[in-house]
Design an enzyme around this catalytic site. Structure first.
Site, short mmCIF file in Angstrom:
data_model
loop_
_atom_site.label_atom_id
_atom_site.label_comp_id
_atom_site.label_asym_id
_atom_site.label_seq_id
_atom_site.Cartn_x
_atom_site.Cartn_y
_atom_site.Cartn_z
N CYS A 69 44.27 35.52 39.58
CA CYS A 69 44.65 36.91 39.33
C CYS A 69 45.61 37.47 40.38
O CYS A 69 46.20 38.52 40.17
CB CYS A 69 43.41 37.80 39.21
SG CYS A 69 42.54 38.09 40.77
N HIS A 106 37.93 51.70 50.06
CA HIS A 106 38.22 51.06 48.77
C HIS A 106 38.52 49.58 49.00
O HIS A 106 39.35 49.23 49.84
CB HIS A 106 39.42 51.74 48.11
CG HIS A 106 39.92 51.04 46.89
ND1 HIS A 106 39.27 51.12 45.68
CD2 HIS A 106 41.00 50.25 46.70
CE1 HIS A 106 39.95 50.40 44.79
NE2 HIS A 106 41.00 49.86 45.38
N HIS A 109 38.03 46.03 42.67
CA HIS A 109 37.24 46.26 41.45
C HIS A 109 36.43 45.02 41.12
O HIS A 109 36.76 43.92 41.57
CB HIS A 109 38.16 46.61 40.28
CG HIS A 109 38.84 47.93 40.45
ND1 HIS A 109 40.03 48.06 41.15
CD2 HIS A 109 38.49 49.17 40.04
CE1 HIS A 109 40.38 49.35 41.14
NE2 HIS A 109 39.48 50.03 40.48
N ASP A 113 34.21 38.86 34.17
CA ASP A 113 34.86 37.65 33.66
C ASP A 113 34.90 36.53 34.70
O ASP A 113 35.78 35.69 34.69
CB ASP A 113 36.28 37.96 33.17
CG ASP A 113 37.18 38.51 34.26
OD1 ASP A 113 36.75 38.64 35.44
OD2 ASP A 113 38.35 38.83 33.96
N ARG A 121 33.58 38.84 38.78
CA ARG A 121 34.77 38.59 39.61
C ARG A 121 35.06 39.84 40.42
O ARG A 121 35.52 40.84 39.91
CB ARG A 121 35.98 38.25 38.74
CG ARG A 121 37.29 38.12 39.54
CD ARG A 121 38.44 37.67 38.68
NE ARG A 121 38.65 38.47 37.49
CZ ARG A 121 39.55 39.46 37.39
NH1 ARG A 121 40.33 39.77 38.41
NH2 ARG A 121 39.67 40.13 36.25
N CYS A 123 37.39 41.41 42.55
CA CYS A 123 38.82 41.29 42.79
C CYS A 123 39.16 42.24 43.94
O CYS A 123 39.17 43.46 43.76
CB CYS A 123 39.55 41.68 41.50
SG CYS A 123 41.32 41.46 41.57
#
Length: 136
Positions: A69, A106, A109, A113, A121, A123
């Site tokens: 990704c 932060h 996310h 999947d 996951r 990410c």
């Protein structure tokens, strides 16, 4: 069973002096680094991933996988209490934001999947992490 982490509270001026511009934008302003540009995306070393804002342990290298990704991806956090999850409806999407439980920074996310056994996951932006190899 681990306790909830001690919360760290700093002023925005303090965050600005201790973080790089990119770290500040990601951790404090919820920006996202461009895909495939993060320093830790292709890191395959053994060690621990910590919050760049407060140093909290967030992820272990054994939970990292190549999702393709463009950001570091993990199957699970080092401890469930290391991160907090929040509904994110920005940009016309419905996602689950992941933040550091200790400083509220932060991170990225989480998506449903990922590989077994969790199917998740996480990410995560490289700018929100530091990497530490085990001490010999």
């Amino acid at each position: 069973m681990s306790e909830s982490p001690q919360k760290i509270v700093r002023s925005e001026a303090e965050w600005r002096t201790m973080l790089t511009q990119e770290q500040y934008q990601v951790l404090r302003e919820k920006a996202t680094e461009r895909a495939f540009t993060g320093a830790l995306t292709q890191n395959h070393g053994t060690g621990n991933y910590h919050c760049a804002g407060c140093g909290a342990l967030l992820f272990l290298s054994g939970a990292k996988f190549d999702s393709g990704c463009g950001w570091p991806s993990f199957m699970l956090p080092a401890e469930s209490k290391a991160i907090d999850e929040h509904e994110d409806r920005s940009f016309g999407m419905r996602r689950v934001e992941v933040t550091c439980a200790r400083c509220g920074g932060h991170l990225g996310h989480v998506f449903p999947d990922g590989p077994a056994p969790t199917g998740l996951r996480y990410c995560i932006n490289s700018a929100s992490l530091t990497f530490e190899r085990p001490k010999p």
